[in-house]
Design a protein around this motif. Structure first.
Motif, PDB file in Angstrom:
ATOM      1  N   VAL A 163       2.436   1.907  -3.592  1.00 34.28           N
ATOM      2  CA  VAL A 163       1.669   1.953  -4.713  1.00 34.28           C
ATOM      3  C   VAL A 163       0.748   3.600  -4.066  1.00 34.28           C
ATOM      4  O   VAL A 163       0.992   4.411  -5.152  1.00 34.28           O
ATOM      5  N   GLU A 164       0.731   4.032  -2.121  1.00 29.89           N
ATOM      6  CA  GLU A 164       0.453   5.208  -2.459  1.00 29.89           C
ATOM      7  C   GLU A 164       1.736   6.468  -3.147  1.00 29.89           C
ATOM      8  O   GLU A 164       1.284   7.166  -3.124  1.00 29.89           O
TER       9      GLU A 164
ATOM     10  N   ALA B 126       3.972   6.085  -5.665  1.00 30.93           N
ATOM     11  CA  ALA B 126       3.633   5.434  -7.178  1.00 30.93           C
ATOM     12  C   ALA B 126       2.548   6.555  -8.154  1.00 30.93           C
ATOM     13  O   ALA B 126       2.256   7.209  -8.877  1.00 30.93           O
ATOM     14  N   ARG B 127       2.229   7.225  -6.635  1.00 28.94           N
ATOM     15  CA  ARG B 127       1.101   7.969  -7.486  1.00 28.94           C
ATOM     16  C   ARG B 127       1.120   9.567  -7.794  1.00 28.94           C
ATOM     17  O   ARG B 127       2.606  10.198  -7.508  1.00 28.94           O
ATOM     18  N   ARG B 128       0.749   9.736  -8.837  1.00 30.15           N
ATOM     19  CA  ARG B 128       0.319  11.115  -9.271  1.00 30.15           C
ATOM     20  C   ARG B 128       0.852  12.301  -8.862  1.00 30.15           C
ATOM     21  O   ARG B 128       1.028  13.279  -8.412  1.00 30.15           O
ATOM     22  N   GLU B 129      -1.112  12.270  -8.537  1.00 32.13           N
ATOM     23  CA  GLU B 129      -1.488  12.816  -7.468  1.00 32.13           C
ATOM     24  C   GLU B 129      -2.027  12.774  -6.342  1.00 32.13           C
ATOM     25  O   GLU B 129      -2.498  11.314  -6.764  1.00 32.13           O
ATOM     26  N   ARG B 130      -1.653  13.146  -5.615  1.00 34.79           N
ATOM     27  CA  ARG B 130      -1.926  12.858  -3.985  1.00 34.79           C
ATOM     28  C   ARG B 130      -3.834  13.066  -3.559  1.00 34.79           C
ATOM     29  O   ARG B 130      -3.957  14.365  -4.378  1.00 34.79           O
ATOM     30  N   PRO B 131      -4.747  12.402  -3.133  1.00 36.03           N
ATOM     31  CA  PRO B 131      -6.117  13.015  -2.904  1.00 36.03           C
ATOM     32  C   PRO B 131      -6.053  14.094  -1.845  1.00 36.03           C
ATOM     33  O   PRO B 131      -6.941  15.111  -1.667  1.00 36.03           O
TER      34      PRO B 131
ATOM     35  N   ASP C 120       0.821  -1.074   0.322  1.00 39.15           N
ATOM     36  CA  ASP C 120       0.190   0.068   0.128  1.00 39.15           C
ATOM     37  C   ASP C 120       1.040   1.203  -0.133  1.00 39.15           C
ATOM     38  O   ASP C 120       0.221   2.081  -0.698  1.00 39.15           O
TER      39      ASP C 120
END
Length: 67
Positions: A51-52, A54-59, A48
């Motif tokens: 994956v977090e 590697a996100r392009r934009e964070r929530p 997890d």
């Protein structure tokens, strides 16, 4: 000539075999030691985090941009 069977006994035998299969599945799912469960949880947490990261934009950034 066909073999005569008692339907009640056949029905009970079928139910026993289904229960045995369900018990085997439950043992596979729940029959793990505490260390094995912790290791699995740690592995899931690691994946997890990867994956977090590697996100392009964070929530949180998306929510701030919309406001």
């Amino acid at each position: 000539m066909a073999e005569i069977i008692n339907l009640r006994m056949a029905r009970k035998a079928k139910a026993r075999s289904e229960n045995k299969a369900q018990a085997q599945a439950n043992r596979a799912q729940h029959g793990r030691s505490k260390n094995e469960r912790k290791a699995t949880e740690a592995e899931i947490a690691r994946i997890d985090r990867t994956v977090e990261g590697a996100r392009r934009e964070r929530p949180t950034e998306i929510a701030e941009d919309e406001a």
